[in-house]
Scaffold this active site. Structure first.
Site, PDB file in Angstrom:
ATOM      1  N   LYS A 194       0.798  -1.232   0.000  1.00  0.00           N
ATOM      2  CA  LYS A 194       0.000   0.000   0.000  1.00  0.00           C
ATOM      3  C   LYS A 194       0.832   1.283   0.000  1.00  0.00           C
ATOM      4  O   LYS A 194       0.269   2.374  -0.058  1.00  0.00           O
ATOM      5  CB  LYS A 194      -0.928   0.007   1.212  1.00  0.00           C
ATOM      6  CG  LYS A 194      -0.191  -0.016   2.542  1.00  0.00           C
ATOM      7  CD  LYS A 194      -1.175  -0.072   3.700  1.00  0.00           C
ATOM      8  CE  LYS A 194      -0.444  -0.068   5.021  1.00  0.00           C
ATOM      9  NZ  LYS A 194      -1.363  -0.115   6.161  1.00  0.00           N
ATOM     10  N   ILE A 199     -10.589  -5.491   1.059  1.00  0.00           N
ATOM     11  CA  ILE A 199     -10.295  -4.185   1.650  1.00  0.00           C
ATOM     12  C   ILE A 199      -9.597  -3.347   0.592  1.00  0.00           C
ATOM     13  O   ILE A 199      -8.459  -3.631   0.206  1.00  0.00           O
ATOM     14  CB  ILE A 199      -9.393  -4.319   2.894  1.00  0.00           C
ATOM     15  CG1 ILE A 199      -9.946  -5.354   3.863  1.00  0.00           C
ATOM     16  CG2 ILE A 199      -9.219  -2.965   3.563  1.00  0.00           C
ATOM     17  CD1 ILE A 199     -11.322  -5.060   4.374  1.00  0.00           C
ATOM     18  N   SER A 200     -10.278  -2.307   0.109  1.00  0.00           N
ATOM     19  CA  SER A 200      -9.725  -1.459  -0.943  1.00  0.00           C
ATOM     20  C   SER A 200      -9.395  -0.075  -0.386  1.00  0.00           C
ATOM     21  O   SER A 200      -9.369   0.125   0.834  1.00  0.00           O
ATOM     22  CB  SER A 200     -10.695  -1.382  -2.125  1.00  0.00           C
ATOM     23  OG  SER A 200     -10.073  -0.769  -3.237  1.00  0.00           O
ATOM     24  N   LYS A 254      -7.466   5.455  -2.968  1.00  0.00           N
ATOM     25  CA  LYS A 254      -6.486   5.683  -4.026  1.00  0.00           C
ATOM     26  C   LYS A 254      -6.825   4.928  -5.298  1.00  0.00           C
ATOM     27  O   LYS A 254      -6.187   5.117  -6.344  1.00  0.00           O
ATOM     28  CB  LYS A 254      -5.091   5.310  -3.530  1.00  0.00           C
ATOM     29  CG  LYS A 254      -4.594   6.229  -2.408  1.00  0.00           C
ATOM     30  CD  LYS A 254      -3.280   5.771  -1.839  1.00  0.00           C
ATOM     31  CE  LYS A 254      -2.804   6.744  -0.755  1.00  0.00           C
ATOM     32  NZ  LYS A 254      -3.725   6.809   0.389  1.00  0.00           N
ATOM     33  N   VAL A 258       1.505   8.851   7.854  1.00  0.00           N
ATOM     34  CA  VAL A 258       2.236  10.093   8.073  1.00  0.00           C
ATOM     35  C   VAL A 258       2.391  10.413   9.558  1.00  0.00           C
ATOM     36  O   VAL A 258       3.379  11.027   9.972  1.00  0.00           O
ATOM     37  CB  VAL A 258       1.513  11.250   7.332  1.00  0.00           C
ATOM     38  CG1 VAL A 258       0.187  11.583   7.983  1.00  0.00           C
ATOM     39  CG2 VAL A 258       2.391  12.474   7.257  1.00  0.00           C
TER      40      VAL A 258
END
Length: 628
Positions: free
Chosen positions: A365, A404-405, A408, A454
């Site tokens: 990911k 699970i997508s 993005k 992040v």
């Protein structure tokens, strides 16, 4: 033995209260002179009242409460006992035909005095005990200002008064009607906007937020004011639990960035989810990852027969196994190492355990890593891996398969997003072939604290003294907590009928530079001490994330945080061509990967610096030919 003695002493006190109230009421009636002619009926009445009190106090449950914690429930028990005594007195006076008779004025004076003595005695005992236990703490501890003078503030102040570490000096609240009043002897000094002045007046350097129902903007404002004034800001996790006595004050912690993002608690239809999972064998791929591990923890709540944890990382698998060993040893787990691309291993797993519900969370990911020198591996893991697990779920008769997508996958500008969209399309094509397996997809944005996100990166940079690097001043992202995402995945899975792409309500997007500023301030620094640097967009990175493609529409579901996206139809026939592309054994360059992705995902727009790609034709079978 100790409790028996305590109950006996309280019983004696309550009988003493009857004597005081009865004789006191009689003296008031006769102007504090003892009437000899009334002695016999008064003493007879006293005997009846003592017997009544013995029964009334037991009936009212007065000996279950602890005097040191005497409170409203104890007062209610006292009122019940007094009411029964008053009722018996009314009957006694009505039946008394003697001359002289019991004075009728006692029907009013006696219950009042009895209530004062019984209730006041308990209150006085609590005050004396609290002074002995906590009175010495009043002048100790760090001065602190509490934000919020409601029910949460009340319970928090009471808890702080019993702590040697804290000393409440004032409260602030935006409710004007509370200004100038006191809460547990502490002044509500003004509005939240006056927090800096209140801190300065009391020389306090600590603030505790006690606003469980406040909007996130209020929490952000209070935190910002406190931090700008140089104060440390704390909150109590689950303040509602504190109000119910289930969380100790030592659970208080500094305010985290997650507290300021305004995510309302998720409520799911637990009965519906329970019906889907109870007694079933449930498999989770990527079970050791951020989302996969939280899914496993949430799944354990719904009494599955067993959880099959499938994970490529040995350490991640060990970590989630240890969590279950410590926290949920009652749940049967099967820990299996394996690669989602390995058909032989998947055959072995599905034959042995026959999972009825499969959650596919395994994926690469990280956008920049997958963009350069790893593009083909992203395709194989995210597309081929999804295809293999979904095919096995169909082949072995699983009831549900849930992919699970990610957001993005919408109008992707990077390889990772395009591979996730292609995985969605493969699942839609598989579902269109029919069969007993309901195949569903759930798409959401960034989750707080996930691997590679992040927030951990910013925390590490702040700990090193900076700088904090943000790629662009305008970049923003959607965020939700990992538990919230996992719960909504379960809700979507239970709600789906097959073939849907569920979109989670991600709330409002957050500017990453604002996130960085808040994290710096919450860490006790200013931007002069830890600066923010803009490093430029990374390969494949968007300024703005989207949850729906331009050509898609959504429809509502019964759950307010879930919608269903209707994307362009995907023909089952494209699977043969897709499988042929995925079956390549030779290395595939990044540019060839992008050309292939554009063939299958026409909304994919590679960012600058890539070979020019142009769509020239869309054949009837749904594939797109590309010329470069």
């Amino acid at each position: 033995m100790k409790n028996t003695v305590r109950s006996l002493l309280i019983f004696v006190f309550d009988l003493f209260a009857v004597v005081v109230a009865w004789l006191g009421g009689s003296l008031i009636r006769f102007n504090f002179e003892w009437p000899e002619e009334y002695a016999q009926p008064l003493l007879l009445g006293l005997g009846v009242m003592l017997a009544t009190q013995a029964v009334a106090c037991r009936w009212a449950g007065l000996y279950r409460g602890m005097w040191v914690f005497a409170s409203l429930p104890d007062l209610k028990r006292v009122l019940k006992a007094v009411a029964l005594s008053a009722l018996v007195l009314v009957v006694l006076i009505a039946l008394d035909r003697g001359n002289p008779a019991i004075p009728r004025s006692l029907m009013l004076v006696y219950p009042v005095l009895l209530l004062v003595v019984m209730g006041g005695g308990r209150a006085a005992w609590r005050m004396w005990k609290e002074h002995n236990l906590y009175g010495g703490l009043i002048a100790q501890g760090k001065p602190v200002v509490v934000v919020g003078a409601g029910a949460g503030g009340l319970m928090l102040v009471r808890a702080l008064e019993r702590s040697a570490d804290w000393r409440v000096v004032a409260l602030v609240d935006d409710d004007r009607s509370k200004w100038g009043l006191e809460l547990c002897g502490h002044l509500v000094a003004g509005a939240v906007d006056e927090l800096a002045d209140v801190l300065a007046d009391h020389r306090a350097k600590h603030v505790i937020l006690a606003m469980p129902s406040a909007a996130s903007d209020v929490l952000r404002r209070a935190t910002d004011l406190a931090v700008r004034a140089g104060a440390h800001v704390f909150t109590v996790p689950g303040l509602e639990d504190l109000m119910n006595g289930r969380v100790a004050i030592n659970a208080m912690r500094p305010v985290a960035i997650e507290d300021l993002l305004g995510r309302a608690p998720v409520r799911i239809d637990t009965a519906h989810v329970q019906a889907m999972l109870a007694g079933k064998t449930v498999m989770v791929t990527g079970a050791g990852g951020s989302i996969g591990s939280e899914l496993c923890r949430q799944l354990a709540r719904f009494a599955p027969a067993r959880l099959v944890l499938f994970e490529a990382s040995e350490f991640a698998l060990y970590t989630i196994e240890q969590w279950f060993a410590r926290r949920r040893p009652d749940v049967e787990i099967v820990c299996l190492a394996g690669d989602v691309k390995d058909s032989a291993r998947l055959d072995e797993v599905f034959v042995a355990w026959r999972p009825q519900v499969v959650f596919h969370a395994a994926a690469y990911k990280h956008v920049p890593l997958m963009e350069v020198r790893n593009a083909w591996q992203a395709v194989r893991n995210n597309v081929l891996g999804t295809l293999r697990v979904a095919e096995h779920a169909q082949r072995y008769g699983a009831e549900r398969f849930v992919l699970i997508s990610t957001d993005k996958a919408v109008n992707p500008t990077n390889v990772m997003g395009a591979t996730k969209r292609l995985a969605e399309m493969a699942c839609e094509a598989l579902h269109s072939r029919g069969g007993v397996t309901q195949i569903e997809m759930v798409r959401f944005g960034n989750v707080l604290g996930s691997t590679g996100s992040v927030i951990p990166k910013f925390q590490e940079q702040i700990a090193r003294g900076g700088p904090v690097t943000v790629t662009h001043p305008d970049i923003n992202r959607y965020f939700m907590s990992i538990p919230e995402a996992a719960q909504l995945v379960l809700q979507a899975a239970a709600m789906g009928q097959g073939g849907e792409v569920f979109v989670l309500d991600m709330g409002e997007p957050v500017k990453i530079v604002d996130l960085a500023r808040n994290m710096i301030r919450l860490s006790g620094y200013s931007e002069d001490e830890i600066r923010i640097e803009f490093s430029g967009l990374r390969p494949g990175e968007k300024l703005y994330e989207e949850l729906l493609a331009d050509s898609e529409v959504t429809r509502e579901t019964p759950h307010p945080k879930l919608r269903i996206a209707r994307s362009r139809p995907v023909a089952a026939s494209f699977l043969a061509e897709l499988n042929a592309w995925l079956a390549q054994s030779d290395p595939v360059s990044d540019d060839d990967v992008r050309r292939g992705l554009l063939r299958w995902v026409p909304e994919y727009t590679p960012m600058g610096g890539r070979p020019a790609l142009r769509v020239v034709e869309m054949p009837t079978q749904g594939a797109i030919r590309v010329n470069s």
